[in-house]
Design a protein around this motif. Structure first.
Motif, mmCIF file in Angstrom:
data_model
loop_
_atom_site.group_PDB
_atom_site.id
_atom_site.type_symbol
_atom_site.label_atom_id
_atom_site.label_comp_id
_atom_site.label_asym_id
_atom_site.label_seq_id
_atom_site.Cartn_x
_atom_site.Cartn_y
_atom_site.Cartn_z
ATOM 1 N N GLY A 99 36.071 45.868 15.996
ATOM 2 C CA GLY A 99 37.126 44.874 16.091
ATOM 3 C C GLY A 99 37.148 44.061 17.371
ATOM 4 N N VAL A 100 36.418 44.448 18.397
ATOM 5 C CA VAL A 100 36.409 43.671 19.646
ATOM 6 C C VAL A 100 35.532 42.445 19.444
ATOM 7 C CG1 VAL A 100 35.713 43.640 22.075
ATOM 8 C CG2 VAL A 100 36.845 45.649 21.136
ATOM 9 N N THR A 101 36.083 41.268 19.736
ATOM 10 C CA THR A 101 35.315 40.028 19.587
ATOM 11 C C THR A 101 34.929 39.407 20.927
ATOM 12 O OG1 THR A 101 37.345 38.710 19.411
ATOM 13 C CG2 THR A 101 36.354 39.505 17.351
ATOM 14 N N ARG A 102 35.733 39.689 21.970
ATOM 15 C CA ARG A 102 35.450 39.087 23.277
ATOM 16 C C ARG A 102 36.164 39.888 24.354
ATOM 17 N NH1 ARG A 102 33.778 34.208 25.316
ATOM 18 N NH2 ARG A 102 34.855 33.438 27.144
ATOM 19 N N THR A 103 35.525 40.008 25.520
ATOM 20 C CA THR A 103 36.163 40.670 26.666
ATOM 21 C C THR A 103 36.049 39.796 27.904
ATOM 22 O OG1 THR A 103 34.170 41.833 27.387
ATOM 23 C CG2 THR A 103 35.602 42.987 25.802
ATOM 24 N N SER A 104 36.895 40.098 28.866
ATOM 25 C CA SER A 104 36.841 39.465 30.178
ATOM 26 C C SER A 104 37.154 40.552 31.192
ATOM 27 C CB SER A 104 37.874 38.338 30.266
ATOM 28 O OG SER A 104 37.880 37.772 31.565
ATOM 29 N N THR A 105 36.376 40.612 32.270
ATOM 30 C CA THR A 105 36.516 41.703 33.242
ATOM 31 C C THR A 105 36.919 41.174 34.606
ATOM 32 O OG1 THR A 105 34.807 42.939 32.075
ATOM 33 C CG2 THR A 105 35.308 43.639 34.323
ATOM 34 N N MET A 106 37.902 41.850 35.205
ATOM 35 C CA MET A 106 38.349 41.539 36.558
ATOM 36 C C MET A 106 38.265 42.810 37.377
ATOM 37 S SD MET A 106 41.732 39.441 35.410
ATOM 38 C CE MET A 106 41.993 40.551 34.018
ATOM 39 N N ILE A 107 37.590 42.757 38.515
ATOM 40 C CA ILE A 107 37.490 43.902 39.417
ATOM 41 C C ILE A 107 38.750 43.963 40.273
ATOM 42 C CG2 ILE A 107 36.175 44.947 41.317
ATOM 43 C CD1 ILE A 107 34.597 44.830 38.696
ATOM 44 N N VAL A 108 39.329 45.146 40.407
ATOM 45 C CA VAL A 108 40.499 45.331 41.268
ATOM 46 C C VAL A 108 40.001 45.453 42.700
ATOM 47 C CG1 VAL A 108 42.433 46.855 41.841
ATOM 48 C CG2 VAL A 108 41.816 46.460 39.437
ATOM 49 N N LEU A 109 40.424 44.532 43.553
ATOM 50 C CA LEU A 109 40.004 44.551 44.958
ATOM 51 C C LEU A 109 40.839 45.516 45.786
ATOM 52 C CD1 LEU A 109 39.430 40.727 45.476
ATOM 53 C CD2 LEU A 109 37.731 42.498 44.949
ATOM 54 N N ARG A 110 42.146 45.538 45.530
ATOM 55 C CA ARG A 110 43.021 46.502 46.188
ATOM 56 C C ARG A 110 44.334 46.582 45.436
ATOM 57 N NH1 ARG A 110 46.239 44.303 51.309
ATOM 58 N NH2 ARG A 110 46.645 42.218 50.580
ATOM 59 N N GLU A 111 44.988 47.715 45.574
ATOM 60 C CA GLU A 111 46.291 47.917 44.949
ATOM 61 C C GLU A 111 47.344 47.424 45.932
ATOM 62 O OE1 GLU A 111 47.565 51.464 42.306
ATOM 63 O OE2 GLU A 111 48.052 51.988 44.376
ATOM 64 N N VAL A 112 48.012 46.349 45.597
ATOM 65 C CA VAL A 112 48.991 45.746 46.485
ATOM 66 C C VAL A 112 50.338 46.457 46.366
ATOM 67 C CG1 VAL A 112 50.173 43.592 47.090
ATOM 68 C CG2 VAL A 112 47.796 43.533 46.335
ATOM 69 N N ILE A 113 50.813 46.666 45.142
ATOM 70 C CA ILE A 113 52.032 47.423 44.878
ATOM 71 C C ILE A 113 51.678 48.435 43.791
ATOM 72 C CG2 ILE A 113 54.413 47.371 44.030
ATOM 73 C CD1 ILE A 113 54.559 44.450 44.977
ATOM 74 N N PRO A 114 51.690 49.723 44.116
ATOM 75 C CA PRO A 114 51.356 50.720 43.083
ATOM 76 C C PRO A 114 52.437 50.770 42.004
ATOM 77 C CG PRO A 114 52.073 51.790 45.093
ATOM 78 C CD PRO A 114 52.013 50.323 45.391
ATOM 79 N N ARG A 115 52.072 51.305 40.846
ATOM 80 C CA ARG A 115 53.043 51.445 39.766
ATOM 81 C C ARG A 115 54.251 52.197 40.294
ATOM 82 N NH1 ARG A 115 53.555 50.759 34.460
ATOM 83 N NH2 ARG A 115 54.847 52.226 33.320
ATOM 84 N N ARG A 116 55.421 51.663 40.001
ATOM 85 C CA ARG A 116 56.653 52.244 40.537
ATOM 86 C C ARG A 116 57.792 52.041 39.565
ATOM 87 N NH1 ARG A 116 59.131 47.849 44.439
ATOM 88 N NH2 ARG A 116 58.643 46.018 43.201
ATOM 89 N N MET A 117 58.759 52.924 39.626
ATOM 90 C CA MET A 117 59.969 52.806 38.817
ATOM 91 C C MET A 117 61.207 53.179 39.608
ATOM 92 S SD MET A 117 59.081 51.697 35.826
ATOM 93 C CE MET A 117 60.440 52.057 34.747
ATOM 94 N N SER A 118 61.024 53.844 40.740
ATOM 95 C CA SER A 118 62.180 54.375 41.479
ATOM 96 C C SER A 118 63.156 53.278 41.912
ATOM 97 C CB SER A 118 61.732 55.197 42.675
ATOM 98 O OG SER A 118 60.999 54.398 43.567
ATOM 99 N N GLN A 119 62.673 52.072 42.165
ATOM 100 C CA GLN A 119 63.569 50.991 42.573
ATOM 101 C C GLN A 119 64.543 50.617 41.466
ATOM 102 O OE1 GLN A 119 60.470 50.562 41.624
ATOM 103 N NE2 GLN A 119 60.333 48.733 40.384
ATOM 104 N N LEU A 120 64.212 50.950 40.211
ATOM 105 C CA LEU A 120 65.105 50.655 39.084
ATOM 106 C C LEU A 120 66.155 51.745 38.889
ATOM 107 C CD1 LEU A 120 62.387 49.449 36.567
ATOM 108 C CD2 LEU A 120 63.889 48.042 37.995
ATOM 109 N N LEU A 121 66.023 52.843 39.614
ATOM 110 C CA LEU A 121 66.947 53.972 39.479
ATOM 111 C C LEU A 121 68.077 53.928 40.503
ATOM 112 C CD1 LEU A 121 64.282 56.761 38.917
ATOM 113 C CD2 LEU A 121 65.728 55.663 37.181
ATOM 114 N N ARG A 122 68.131 52.876 41.291
ATOM 115 C CA ARG A 122 69.171 52.767 42.336
ATOM 116 C C ARG A 122 70.488 52.368 41.729
ATOM 117 N NH1 ARG A 122 64.880 49.787 45.361
ATOM 118 N NH2 ARG A 122 63.859 51.429 46.494
#
Length: 158
Positions: free
Chosen positions: A135-158
């Motif tokens: 089912g895959v017809t096309r892909t595009s790839t982006m290399i992650v150079l650095r993690e600027v803001i890691p996945r987070r949720m705690s700010q939504l718990l305030r």
């Protein structure tokens, strides 16, 4: 009777307080949480049972740095797919161990896939393997150079 937490359920102040504490220390015990938050142990225990029950919030996997498993390079691969083969595609993609997350998205692409790899050649190999998924017809790839803001949720718990 406990209320099961589902995607549509809102967390109350006590739930948020417990989750903030667990975000700071994921291995905190019920006794520690109760003492540090000024709650009864039974309350903390019941809330955790509700929060992490079978239909509740998903506990995230341990945050292992990709480099610790020999795959320091991260990439985001977007894919366009034939919708008629979507179920088979998901099965194929889930068998690629370098895939750490796959999201169905709107817009010009159908999937947003995060992969980890040893090096650029490994990213190429994983991308080629993704292209072979049904089912895959096309892909595009982006290399992650650095993690600027890691996945987070705690700010939504305030």
């Amino acid at each position: 009777m406990t209320t099961k937490v589902t995607q549509g359920t809102l967390l109350d102040a006590t739930d948020k307080q417990i989750l903030r504490a667990l975000d700071d220390d994921p291995r905190a015990t019920i006794a520690f949480l109760a003492q540090s938050l000024g709650l009864a142990r039974g309350t903390v225990h019941a809330r955790l049972r509700k929060l992490y029950g079978p239909d509740g919030l998903a506990a995230e996997t341990i945050k292992v740095p990709p480099g610790a498993v020999g795959r320091p390079l991260r990439a985001i691969i977007t894919a366009q797919v034939e919708q008629a083969q979507f179920e088979e595609l998901v099965k194929d993609v889930s068998e690629i161990e370098e895939v750490v997350e796959c999201l169905g998205v709107s817009g010009n692409h159908d999937l947003h896939i995060e992969v980890v790899a040893a090096d650029a050649e490994d990213i190429y190999r994983v991308t080629q393997r993704l292209m072979m998924c049904r089912g895959v017809t096309r892909t595009s790839t982006m290399i992650v150079l650095r993690e600027v803001i890691p996945r987070r949720m705690s700010q939504l718990l305030r």
